[in-house]
Design a protein around this motif. Structure first.
Motif, mmCIF file in Angstrom:
data_model
loop_
_atom_site.group_PDB
_atom_site.id
_atom_site.type_symbol
_atom_site.label_atom_id
_atom_site.label_comp_id
_atom_site.label_asym_id
_atom_site.label_seq_id
_atom_site.Cartn_x
_atom_site.Cartn_y
_atom_site.Cartn_z
ATOM 1 N N TRP A 69 4.083 -2.229 45.689
ATOM 2 C CA TRP A 69 3.411 -1.160 44.971
ATOM 3 C C TRP A 69 3.868 -1.131 43.518
ATOM 4 N N GLY A 70 3.280 -0.254 42.760
ATOM 5 C CA GLY A 70 3.691 -0.050 41.384
ATOM 6 C C GLY A 70 3.218 1.317 40.936
ATOM 7 N N SER A 71 3.947 1.905 40.022
ATOM 8 C CA SER A 71 3.555 3.247 39.585
ATOM 9 C C SER A 71 2.243 3.197 38.805
ATOM 10 N N TRP A 72 1.862 1.989 38.359
ATOM 11 C CA TRP A 72 0.630 1.806 37.571
ATOM 12 C C TRP A 72 -0.598 1.661 38.475
ATOM 13 N N CYS A 73 -0.362 1.652 39.773
ATOM 14 C CA CYS A 73 -1.437 1.288 40.702
ATOM 15 C C CYS A 73 -2.105 2.539 41.258
ATOM 16 N N VAL A 74 -3.401 2.619 41.039
ATOM 17 C CA VAL A 74 -4.132 3.838 41.408
ATOM 18 C C VAL A 74 -4.258 3.970 42.922
ATOM 19 N N SER A 75 -4.548 2.845 43.595
ATOM 20 C CA SER A 75 -4.717 2.916 45.047
ATOM 21 C C SER A 75 -3.414 3.317 45.740
ATOM 22 N N CYS A 76 -2.281 3.035 45.054
ATOM 23 C CA CYS A 76 -1.000 3.399 45.661
ATOM 24 C C CYS A 76 -0.872 4.913 45.773
ATOM 25 N N VAL A 77 -1.493 5.616 44.835
ATOM 26 C CA VAL A 77 -1.473 7.083 44.904
ATOM 27 C C VAL A 77 -2.211 7.535 46.165
ATOM 28 N N ALA A 78 -3.339 6.866 46.431
ATOM 29 C CA ALA A 78 -4.118 7.210 47.618
ATOM 30 C C ALA A 78 -3.362 6.859 48.889
ATOM 31 N N LEU A 114 7.579 8.815 42.173
ATOM 32 C CA LEU A 114 8.105 9.387 43.408
ATOM 33 C C LEU A 114 8.345 10.891 43.257
ATOM 34 N N ALA A 115 8.721 11.293 42.051
ATOM 35 C CA ALA A 115 8.934 12.725 41.825
ATOM 36 C C ALA A 115 7.612 13.471 41.921
ATOM 37 N N ARG A 116 6.569 12.824 41.449
ATOM 38 C CA ARG A 116 5.281 13.510 41.434
ATOM 39 C C ARG A 116 4.586 13.485 42.782
ATOM 40 N N HIS A 117 4.648 12.323 43.455
ATOM 41 C CA HIS A 117 3.863 12.182 44.689
ATOM 42 C C HIS A 117 4.703 12.308 45.948
ATOM 43 N N GLY A 118 6.000 12.473 45.795
ATOM 44 C CA GLY A 118 6.866 12.621 46.964
ATOM 45 C C GLY A 118 7.653 11.350 47.214
ATOM 46 N N ASN A 119 8.869 11.523 47.717
ATOM 47 C CA ASN A 119 9.726 10.378 47.976
ATOM 48 C C ASN A 119 9.841 10.141 49.480
ATOM 49 N N PRO A 120 9.284 9.035 49.968
ATOM 50 C CA PRO A 120 9.323 8.790 51.420
ATOM 51 C C PRO A 120 10.725 8.460 51.915
ATOM 52 N N GLY A 121 11.646 8.153 51.015
ATOM 53 C CA GLY A 121 13.042 8.042 51.428
ATOM 54 C C GLY A 121 13.550 6.640 51.704
ATOM 55 N N TYR A 122 12.671 5.680 51.911
ATOM 56 C CA TYR A 122 13.166 4.322 52.178
ATOM 57 C C TYR A 122 13.470 3.611 50.853
ATOM 58 N N PRO A 123 14.283 2.536 50.893
ATOM 59 C CA PRO A 123 14.683 1.876 49.646
ATOM 60 C C PRO A 123 13.553 1.074 49.000
ATOM 61 N N HIS A 124 13.638 0.954 47.687
ATOM 62 C CA HIS A 124 12.666 0.163 46.925
ATOM 63 C C HIS A 124 13.399 -0.906 46.129
ATOM 64 N N ALA A 125 12.907 -2.128 46.220
ATOM 65 C CA ALA A 125 13.456 -3.218 45.411
ATOM 66 C C ALA A 125 12.675 -3.289 44.108
ATOM 67 N N MET A 126 13.378 -3.495 43.013
ATOM 68 C CA MET A 126 12.706 -3.587 41.716
ATOM 69 C C MET A 126 12.398 -5.055 41.402
ATOM 70 N N ASP A 127 11.171 -5.292 40.977
ATOM 71 C CA ASP A 127 10.720 -6.663 40.716
ATOM 72 C C ASP A 127 9.926 -6.677 39.410
ATOM 73 N N PRO A 128 10.619 -6.488 38.288
ATOM 74 C CA PRO A 128 9.907 -6.283 37.017
ATOM 75 C C PRO A 128 9.045 -7.478 36.586
ATOM 76 N N GLU A 129 9.473 -8.687 36.929
ATOM 77 C CA GLU A 129 8.678 -9.861 36.507
ATOM 78 C C GLU A 129 7.830 -10.391 37.653
ATOM 79 N N GLN A 130 7.637 -9.589 38.632
ATOM 80 C CA GLN A 130 6.929 -9.882 39.880
ATOM 81 C C GLN A 130 7.212 -11.265 40.458
ATOM 82 N N LYS A 131 8.483 -11.633 40.403
ATOM 83 C CA LYS A 131 8.878 -12.917 41.001
ATOM 84 C C LYS A 131 8.765 -12.853 42.515
#
Lengths: 180, 159
Positions: A69-78, A114-131
């Protein structure tokens, strides 16, 4: 001779119509992933919450839902309300965990999401260069993979997970074929 | 007097020689990166190559390709890397192996089969009139009723 030709012609026409009918069911955007039933490629990446890095192979022995997912992704909000619900519902299951891979994103934007849409609580890995995302054959967000306890990708879901997805798609796999 | 001027001219001409032009050439790594990226489809933009696309995914894929080329991986290995993850779709030019061979050869097989069928049919058409001219039974003489009808119709036409 003539009758035989008629039957052959009828057969060919029926075959073509059959292919057309099959094509109607096909979504050309839904490209089957060649990664299904292949070993998932392992990754270790910094966690969004700054704690322990997220390592996929550390979760061996459990079914892992990897949600890109990504915070820029609209469908992720849905999709987000269902992820919240699923995380809540499966919290007590010893055989199932969820992790997120936040790609092409900044920690600040992700935390904001996550602050805006709620935090489901599981961990998130960061992948800034989408490797990781490229390594997993990801086209866009959201995309989800179900990895079995042996570390093999068993299913890919392109697009938002729909309410009831776990029962309809994941559970049959988890209960049916254990580890291949 | 003459020689310093000539020397100057010679020096100027020598400076103008494209000796340093080679340094403008792309470094070989980048050439290979471009070569690979030009045949990989940018996964999110349907019909652009990774090299031409401006999308984030394409840029990151280009970076992955560049890293792998720098690590010394060969073109085949890098292409396979993407193929294993994205499938046949990732190649702008479809591969000719496996089931795809059917798609490549199918039209030619169809053309051949059609040509053969057409040839056979033409032979049949041509053979028919020459082979059976004498075998046709002579037309039966019209009987009285028929003759009467013919006469009536001819009369009507004469109107």
């Amino acid at each position: 001779m003539n009758g035989a030709w008629k039957i052959i012609l009828l057969g060919v026409v029926m075959a073509i119509l059959g292919l057309f009918a099959l094509g109607l069911e096909n979504d050309p955007r839904n490209i089957p992933s060649p990664l299904v039933n292949r070993p998932a490629s392992d990754f270790t990446a910094p966690a969004l919450n700054g704690g322990q890095p997220v390592t996929l192979s550390a979760l061996r022995g459990k079914w892992v839902l990897v949600n890109f997912w990504g915070s820029w992704c609209v469908s992720c909000v849905a999709e987000h309300p269902y992820l919240m619900e699923l995380a809540q519902k499966t919290k007590s299951r010893p055989d199932f965990v969820m992790i997120g891979v936040d790609f092409r994103d900044t920690p600040a934007a992700a935390r904001n999401f996550l602050a805006r849409h709620g935090n489901p609580g599981y961990p998130h890995a960061m992948d800034p260069e989408q490797k990781i995302a490229i390594d997993w054959g990801v086209y866009g967000a959201p995309e989800s993979y179900l990895v079995d306890p042996g570390g093999t990708i068993r299913m890919k879901h392109t697009g938002p997970l729909f309410p009831g997805w776990f029962e309809a798609r994941a559970l049959p796999l988890m209960e049916g074929g254990k580890t291949p | 007097m003459k020689s310093p001027a000539a020397a100057c001219l010679l020096a100027a001409l020598l400076l103008a020689l494209p000796v340093g032009a080679a340094t403008r050439d792309e470094d070989p790594t980048e050439a290979l990166v471009r070569h690979i990226a030009k045949d990989l489809r940018c996964a999110v933009c349907q019909n652009q190559s990774v090299y031409e696309s401006n999308s984030d995914l394409a840029k990151d894929m280009l970076r992955v390709i560049r890293d792998k080329v720098r690590e010394g991986q060969s073109e085949g290995v890098i292409r396979d890397y993407f193929h294993q993850r994205y499938g046949d779709y990732i190649y702008l030019e479809p591969t000719t192996g496996g089931m795809n061979r059917l798609l490549w050869l199918g039209p030619f097989v169809g053309l051949l089969a059609g040509g053969w069928a057409l040839l056979a049919a033409m032979r049949k058409w041509r053979a028919k009139p020459t082979a059976t001219p004498g075998n046709d039974p002579p037309p039966a003489a019209p009987d009285a009723a028929m003759q009467e009808r013919i006469r009536q119709e001819l009369e009507q036409m004469r109107l």
